[in-house]
Design an enzyme around this catalytic site. Structure first.
Site, mmCIF file in Angstrom:
data_model
loop_
_atom_site.group_PDB
_atom_site.id
_atom_site.type_symbol
_atom_site.label_atom_id
_atom_site.label_comp_id
_atom_site.label_asym_id
_atom_site.label_seq_id
_atom_site.Cartn_x
_atom_site.Cartn_y
_atom_site.Cartn_z
ATOM 1 C CB CYS A 182 31.250 16.195 -8.785
ATOM 2 S SG CYS A 182 29.491 16.292 -8.893
ATOM 3 N NE ARG A 204 36.431 14.967 -12.517
ATOM 4 C CZ ARG A 204 36.872 13.762 -12.203
ATOM 5 N NH1 ARG A 204 38.068 13.387 -12.584
ATOM 6 N NH2 ARG A 204 36.140 12.921 -11.516
ATOM 7 C CD1 TRP A 245 28.093 17.427 -15.507
ATOM 8 C CD2 TRP A 245 26.927 15.778 -14.554
ATOM 9 N NE1 TRP A 245 27.391 16.783 -16.492
ATOM 10 C CE2 TRP A 245 26.666 15.771 -15.939
ATOM 11 C CE3 TRP A 245 26.302 14.826 -13.756
ATOM 12 C CZ2 TRP A 245 25.821 14.852 -16.546
ATOM 13 C CZ3 TRP A 245 25.448 13.901 -14.357
ATOM 14 C CH2 TRP A 245 25.221 13.935 -15.739
ATOM 15 C CG ASN A 282 32.820 12.711 -7.858
ATOM 16 O OD1 ASN A 282 31.733 12.494 -8.407
ATOM 17 N ND2 ASN A 282 33.958 12.340 -8.384
ATOM 18 N N GLY A 283 29.662 12.039 -6.394
ATOM 19 C CA GLY A 283 28.947 10.757 -6.321
ATOM 20 C C GLY A 283 27.471 10.985 -6.048
ATOM 21 C CD GLU A 291 34.526 7.779 -31.455
ATOM 22 O OE1 GLU A 291 33.637 7.217 -30.804
ATOM 23 O OE2 GLU A 291 35.219 8.693 -30.997
ATOM 24 C CE LYS A 336 34.453 12.048 -30.109
ATOM 25 N NZ LYS A 336 34.611 10.783 -29.571
ATOM 26 C CD GLU A 343 31.223 12.607 -27.393
ATOM 27 O OE1 GLU A 343 31.401 12.108 -26.283
ATOM 28 O OE2 GLU A 343 32.112 12.589 -28.275
ATOM 29 C CG HIS A 347 16.858 -3.222 -43.220
ATOM 30 N ND1 HIS A 347 15.911 -4.089 -43.689
ATOM 31 C CD2 HIS A 347 18.049 -3.685 -43.670
ATOM 32 C CE1 HIS A 347 16.492 -5.057 -44.387
ATOM 33 N NE2 HIS A 347 17.796 -4.833 -44.392
ATOM 34 C CE LYS A 407 38.481 12.861 -21.359
ATOM 35 N NZ LYS A 407 38.240 12.557 -22.783
HETATM 36 C C1 G6P Z 1 32.059 9.807 -21.139
HETATM 37 C C2 G6P Z 1 33.003 10.633 -21.990
HETATM 38 C C3 G6P Z 1 33.380 9.859 -23.254
HETATM 39 C C4 G6P Z 1 33.960 8.509 -22.889
HETATM 40 C C5 G6P Z 1 33.020 7.714 -21.971
HETATM 41 C C6 G6P Z 1 33.709 6.492 -21.399
HETATM 42 O O1 G6P Z 1 30.853 9.670 -21.792
HETATM 43 O O2 G6P Z 1 32.410 11.859 -22.333
HETATM 44 O O3 G6P Z 1 34.341 10.595 -23.989
HETATM 45 O O4 G6P Z 1 34.198 7.779 -24.053
HETATM 46 O O5 G6P Z 1 32.624 8.515 -20.864
HETATM 47 O O6 G6P Z 1 34.743 6.906 -20.556
HETATM 48 P P1 G6P Z 1 35.996 6.039 -20.209
HETATM 49 O O7 G6P Z 1 36.829 6.905 -19.310
HETATM 50 O O8 G6P Z 1 35.471 4.816 -19.507
HETATM 51 O O9 G6P Z 1 36.685 5.693 -21.479
#
Ligand code: G6P
Length: 612
Positions: free
Chosen positions: A2, A27, A76, A102-103, A485, A489, A492, A508, A607
């Protein structure tokens, strides 16, 4: 998650709030809303809509809201579906107070039952709505901020809120406990926001609220107090991020822009951190004394998501360069473990936003046990930076794409530099060796540019595979986290199931998946485990898996095994994750765009994950 934006001032609030909401889109959200005090009638008018901000925009265009005080929100969903009724702002029974939040309010059910018994009427399934009714209950002959403080004392959970009321129409009130909230200080106008880029075009002066603080804004003044009403004095912080950095600059997506920014960011970081003449590494906000760092016995890295993958690379780096045992945990596990850490432990928390709830909880646990905490963080003044003993800023500029790219390579660079710094002060590497490494590291920005020049080839190759059902990413040693990673990506932003694995583990389990409908991305730059990766490739080949290899320039052996090779320049293997990740980011990007996915705001993702 949010997002909040609030405005009080000389302009029409809707002209600030709507663009502010658009800047909060990154976000992650599923509905949005806005509330403005209409001065002629002294009433609150609310517009809300599920879906994209443009739906809300259409509503407002057809019936504009005229007034200089307002709040707005991107939601959100946590409690209740993303419907119009559940979207914020929420209002009290008399439509005199509007609130955005937010929260999460953990004890909302008991409070709601009590309020219903007292005659309050609820219109949503949200946890948030209890706050506005609580304020209504207490708001009798006292200022709004006092009613808010009384309400907040009853809440368990995390929150940042923005509130307005027709009873005091020249006031905008905000408060935080557990979720970020900042004040933007302008001339004849003031702002509330979840983060700075939201109002960066209007002001560069900000005040960061700390835990349990309330802010009262008028158009020409502001005051801050704690939850007991005691005045708190805070300094403004100037943020010199350029608004252009938070715009697309001609790229179709923020993600692609951010991928392409990486060489410059890394170059700037290296220039800023390494003194050209003395070759000394400096971190201006790293406040832990060298003496303490000399004596640490182990390192614990905590992070989430992409930052966690940077942390795994960090573990390899610290063990190999600094000879210090290093462990890593995702923050959500770290915070609930029986942690065997003490004042001899250095905890490194990595976070782009500096607001990730689990990472913050993790460092609080670590500090309770006496550990020293360094934050590797991108956002100036974020909660993580304020609660850590030392800070290493990554200076990557605002990262808007939800899938993290430039923040990752900036985090890696910060980790390399910190490892060399630590190796130097602990005298575990001779300075001649460190300088040799730094020379190699300085070549990385140019080498990144060389990889990015091949974007056309990578795009073509990626699009060819956009219809495959799943992907496996394999890497070894320091490129094992690169495999994680790469897979993250892809899943996501393209929603294709993708797994990252240590290549040695292939036999395995994952080998059972391999057939002609699956792609296996094999990360095999030159390294001490190169031959092992070649064996993996042979095994995948004999099972007809589609191989995409990432290899060092001029590797002919791989070319003979698979036609699909993306080449990266040769570097010391320790730095290879910095180069390897560029094709991985681009593969994900081009597959996702080919599948017409919303690359910058993937479904269900946020985000900055500010709740547990
Ligand atoms: C969310 C975002 C990711 C990010 C993660 C950690 O999942 O979508 O892109 O890596 O949070 O966020 P931070 O701000 O702690 O790096």
């Amino acid at each position: 998650m949010c997002g909040i934006v609030g405005y009080i001032g000389k302009r029409q609030a809707q002209d600030i709030l709507l663009p502010g909401l658009k800047r909060l889109e990154y976000r992650g959200y599923d509905s949005s809303g806005i509330a403005i005090i209409l001065p002629e009638k002294n009433t609150i008018s609310v517009r809300k809509s599920p879906g994209k901000i443009r739906c809300l925009e259409r509503l407002i265009k057809s019936k504009p809201l005229s007034g200089g005080v307002g709040i707005a929100h991107t939601r959100w969903a946590t409690h209740g579906a993303p419907t119009k009724a559940n979207a914020h702002p929420h209002t009290d029974c008399n439509n005199e107070i509007a609130l955005v939040h937010n929260g999460i309010i953990e004890n909302y059910e008991t409070i709601k039952e009590q309020l219903i018994r007292e005659g309050h009427i609820f219109h949503s399934q949200t946890d948030t709505e209890v706050i506005v009714h609580l304020i209504e209950k207490f708001y009798k002959n006292i200022p709004l901020e006092e009613a808010l403080r009384k309400a907040l004392r009853l809440l368990i959970g995390s929150f940042a809120v923005g509130v307005i009321s027709t009873k005091e129409p020249n006031k905008l009130v905000g408060a935080r406990s557990g979720s970020p909230l900042i004040l933007g200080i302008g001339e004849g106008e003031n702002f509330l926001a979840s983060d700075a880029p939201v109002v960066l075009d209007a002001t560069k002066d900000f005040i960061f609220l700390d835990e349990n603080e309330v802010a009262v804004l008028a158009k020409d003044s502001f005051k801050i107090m704690d939850f007991d009403g005691k005045t708190v004095f805070k300094d403004k912080v100037r943020i010199n991020w350029d608004i252009a950095q938070a715009q697309k600059n001609g790229y179709p997506h923020f993600m692609l822009k951010e991928i392409n920014e990486q060489p410059k960011i890394i170059e700037n970081l290296l220039n800023a951190r390494i003194n050209k003449e003395t070759k000394k590494i400096n971190f201006e906000e790293q406040n832990i004394p060298e003496e303490n760092l000399k004596n640490i016995k182990n390192i614990f890295i905590v992070a989430c998501g992409t930052a966690y993958h940077a942390g795994i690379v960090g573990k390899y780096i610290f063990e190999s360069l600094c000879s210090i045992p290093a462990q890593i945990d995702v923050s959500s596990e770290f915070r609930y473990r029986d942690l065997l850490i003490d004042s001899n432990t250095l905890v490194i928390a990595i976070s782009q936003s500096g607001e990730t709830a689990d990472t913050l909880a993790g460092i609080r646990e670590a500090k309770k046990r006496g550990a020293q905490v360094i934050a590797i963080c991108n956002v100036l003044g974020s909660t993580l930076t304020r609660e850590s003993d030392g800070i290493i800023y990554t200076h990557a500029g605002p990262e808007i794409g939800v899938a993290s790219t430039k923040a990752y390579t900036a985090q890696l660079t910060a980790l390399y530099l910190f490892a060399f710094y630590l190796a130097g002060i602990r005298s575990v590497l001779p300075s001649s060796k460190i300088n040799k490494y730094l020379c190699e590291l300085r070549k990385i920005p140019k080498q990144m540019e060389a990889v990015l020049k091949e974007q056309g080839v990578i795009a073509k190759l990626s699009r060819k595979h956009a219809n495959l059902g799943s992907f496996l990413y394999l890497g070894r040693n320091i490129n094992y986290p690169s495999a994680l990673e790469g897979a993250l990506k892809l899943k996501e932003i393209s929603y294709i199931p993708a797994e990252g694995y240590a290549a040695g583990e292939m036999k395995h389990g994952p080998i059972a998946l391999i057939d002609e409908y699956r792609a296996v991305v094999c990360i095999a730059p030159w390294s001490k485990v190169y031959e092992k990766m070649i064996s993996n490739i042979q095994e995948i080949r004999s099972r007809k898996g589609k191989i995409i290899a990432i290899a060092s320039h001029n590797d002919k052996e791989i070319k003979e095994l698979t036609g699909e090779v993306i080449y990266i320049p040769k570097t010391d293997e320790i730095f290879s994750p910095l180069l390897v990740v560029l094709p991985l980011q681009l593969i994900a990007y081009h597959i996702a765009t080919k599948r017409a996915c919303d690359v910058d705001q993937p479904r269900n993702l946020a985000k900055s994950v500010t709740v547990e």
